[in-house]
Write an enzyme that holds these catalytic residues in place. Structure first.
Site, PDB file in Angstrom:
ATOM      1  N   TYR A  53       0.956  -1.188   0.044  1.00 34.45           N
ATOM      2  CA  TYR A  53      -0.063   0.046  -0.004  1.00 34.45           C
ATOM      3  C   TYR A  53       0.986   1.223   0.054  1.00 34.45           C
ATOM      4  CZ  TYR A  53      -4.944  -1.185   0.413  1.00 34.45           C
ATOM      5  OH  TYR A  53      -6.143  -1.348  -0.117  1.00 34.45           O
ATOM      6  N   GLU A  55      -0.543   4.751  -0.538  1.00 37.50           N
ATOM      7  CA  GLU A  55      -1.368   6.126  -0.546  1.00 37.50           C
ATOM      8  C   GLU A  55      -0.555   7.399  -0.296  1.00 37.50           C
ATOM      9  OE1 GLU A  55      -2.577   3.545   1.055  1.00 37.50           O
ATOM     10  OE2 GLU A  55      -4.675   3.392   0.972  1.00 37.50           O
ATOM     11  N   ASP A 198      -7.466  13.428 -25.009  1.00 39.25           N
ATOM     12  CA  ASP A 198      -7.297  12.084 -24.529  1.00 39.25           C
ATOM     13  C   ASP A 198      -6.535  11.113 -25.667  1.00 39.25           C
ATOM     14  OD1 ASP A 198      -7.773   9.288 -24.188  1.00 39.25           O
ATOM     15  OD2 ASP A 198      -9.901   9.593 -23.489  1.00 39.25           O
ATOM     16  N   THR A 224      -4.342   5.908 -21.927  1.00 39.57           N
ATOM     17  CA  THR A 224      -4.036   4.578 -21.263  1.00 39.57           C
ATOM     18  C   THR A 224      -2.799   4.151 -21.616  1.00 39.57           C
ATOM     19  OG1 THR A 224      -5.146   3.637 -23.268  1.00 39.57           O
ATOM     20  CG2 THR A 224      -6.576   3.965 -21.442  1.00 39.57           C
ATOM     21  N   LYS A 227      -2.506   0.508 -25.359  1.00 37.86           N
ATOM     22  CA  LYS A 227      -2.978   0.426 -26.443  1.00 37.86           C
ATOM     23  C   LYS A 227      -1.677   0.443 -27.361  1.00 37.86           C
ATOM     24  CE  LYS A 227      -7.608   1.906 -25.563  1.00 37.86           C
ATOM     25  NZ  LYS A 227      -7.866   2.750 -24.393  1.00 37.86           N
ATOM     26  N   ARG A 233      -2.073  -2.710 -18.749  1.00 39.16           N
ATOM     27  CA  ARG A 233      -3.384  -2.051 -18.539  1.00 39.16           C
ATOM     28  C   ARG A 233      -3.284  -0.913 -17.511  1.00 39.16           C
ATOM     29  NH1 ARG A 233      -7.882  -3.173 -21.159  1.00 39.16           N
ATOM     30  NH2 ARG A 233      -6.560  -4.879 -22.326  1.00 39.16           N
TER      31      ARG A 233
HETATM   32  N1  DSN Z   1     -12.072   0.296 -24.810  1.00 43.28           N
HETATM   33  C1  DSN Z   1     -11.372   1.128 -25.413  1.00 43.28           C
HETATM   34  C2  DSN Z   1     -11.160   1.000 -27.094  1.00 43.28           C
HETATM   35  O1  DSN Z   1     -11.582  -0.117 -27.502  1.00 43.28           O
HETATM   36  O2  DSN Z   1     -11.159   1.756 -27.665  1.00 43.28           O
HETATM   37  C3  DSN Z   1     -11.615   2.570 -25.141  1.00 43.28           C
HETATM   38  O3  DSN Z   1     -11.978   2.648 -24.034  1.00 43.28           O
END
Ligand code: DSN
Length: 413
Positions: A53, A55, A198, A224, A227, A233
């Site tokens: 932990y 925080e 984003d 994120t 990707k 993730r």
């Molecule tokens: N689920 C993602 C996508 O496939 O674009 C976005 O959150």
């Protein structure tokens, strides 16, 4: 990775992981938001850092014993700053949705207006879709792409002057074109709006210098890490120093609890990988592969939304081929090719049975596939779509897909 301990203690989960591994290895993964992490990223993700932990932030934790956690989190932050040229980075968001929500709570008061892209035009649920709780708290106004499939900056300016948003939000999950950040920043400045991007889908392409980088221009950038950036993730927020305090306070203690430091370590490893020269070649190839798909689908008269692609993905209206996006997705699944059904701009159909499919090249490119494979895959996709009710044909494509995947092994576990 599989370990003996898991196999011996929990054969059920072990077997499910094994089946999923086989599915990943024997299929062509073309969902544009998915990718395959490296063994080094997996190792950090599965490490004992999950036990701790912590925080708070480096040097200011609420718990003892955080000295090594501080090392890990500081490395992740420093590498992200280097990768994107960011003034301030928060690596604690658990994923993209929590990152976006933390920004809204940091910078908005209830009822404030955000100008964001309509979902069917490539936006994202967390950009204010009416089904989300955020849309009940804040006032999201949606802009769209124009008839040519491009973001109409004159219209965006008109809407900005009319609605006086607190935030102008760009960055999309199904839009395949470049974004003019400097022009959008100028529009925002005219109205005193905060700029937010984003970049979840294209972060890897931006990190490699293969797409324009909003980080030096915009106030706040969320992403994120799993990707095109090919990490674990998770989420991340980058911002100008001016917003740092508000963003950090919003992530913790405002919204989240203890950060997932195993995940943050894996992010740090992925950022180190993205700083390597080989990552630039990877990002270039993602785009080159997507361009080949564009060319091949155009040759076969497919209706490409937004007119084509500048990034890693294509959004295709399949209804002129006499099937729906859902029917195309199911047929392609049977052929061993994974895509997702997707709304197209102003889709007359429903989200569960839309007109389009969305597909992309990041995962296939990670496997080492290049132009020749893309041509072959486009031919298989076309064959599957044109014969979507022919089980024999689909099974035949699947056999050929498995043969191809054997030449591009994923993990030797
Ligand atoms: N689920 C993602 C996508 O496939 O674009 C976005 O959150």
């Amino acid at each position: 990775m599989h370990t003996q301990a898991l196999k011996e203690f929990d054969g059920d989960i072990y077997a499910s992981i094994g089946r999923e591994l086989k599915r990943q290895e024997e299929g062509l993964e073309m969902i544009p938001s998915e990718n395959f992490v490296s063994p080094a990223v997996l190792e950090a993700l599965g490490s004992i850092l999950t036990n701790k932990y912590s925080e708070g932030y480096a040097g200011k934790r609420y718990y003892g014993g955080c000295e090594f956690i501080d090392e890990v989190e500081t490395l992740a932050i420093d590498r992200a700053k280097q990768l994107f040229g960011a003034e301030h980075v928060n690596v604690q968001p658990l994923s993209g949705a929590p990152a976006n929500i933390a920004v809204y709570f940091a910078l908005l008061s209830p009822g404030d207006t955000v100008l964001g892209m309509d979902l069917s035009h490539g936006g994202h649920l967390t950009h204010g879709h009416p089904v989300t709780y955020m849309a009940k708290i804040f006032n999201f106004v949606r802009y769209k792409t124009n008839a040519e499939g491009l973001i109409d900056l004159d219209n965006l300016r008109q809407m900005t002057l009319e609605h006086k948003p607190k935030i102008i939000l760009v960055g999309y999950s199904a839009y395949s074109r470049e974004i003019e950040y400097a022009k959008i920043k100028a529009i925002a400045d005219e109205a005193g709006a905060i700029t937010m991007a984003d970049i979840a889908h294209i972060a890897g392409l931006i990190a490699a210098g293969e797409m324009s980088n909003p980080v030096p221009i915009f106030d706040v950038v969320t992403t994120t890490t799993h990707k095109t950036l090919r990490g674990p993730r998770g989420g991340m927020i980058m911002c100008k120093e001016k917003f740092a305090k508000a963003i950090d306070k919003s992530v913790f203690p405002g919204f989240q609890g203890g950060p997932h430091e195993n995940n943050i370590a894996a992010k740090a490893v992925a950022f180190k990988e993205a700083l390597e020269p080989a990552f630039k070649d990877y990002a270039k190839q993602i785009k080159a592969n997507a361009k080949i798909l564009e060319e091949e689908f155009k040759k076969r008269d497919y209706k490409l939304c937004f007119g084509g692609t500048d990034n890693h993905l294509l959004l295709i209206d399949v209804t002129p081929k006499n099937l729906s996006g859902k029917e195309a997705q199911i047929a392609l699944d049977k052929a061993g090719i994974t895509v997702n059904k997707n709304m197209i701009p102003d889709d007359p159909r429903s989200p569960m049975d839309p007109s389009g499919i969305r597909l992309g090249t990041p995962a296939l490119t990670t496997r080492g596939m290049k132009e020749n494979e893309m041509r072959q895959i486009a031919a298989w996709i076309d064959e599957a779509i044109m014969n979507w009710q022919d089980e024999t044909k689909l099974a035949d494509i699947r056999r050929q897909v498995i043969e191809l995947t054997k030449k591009f092994p994923l993990y030797s576990i």
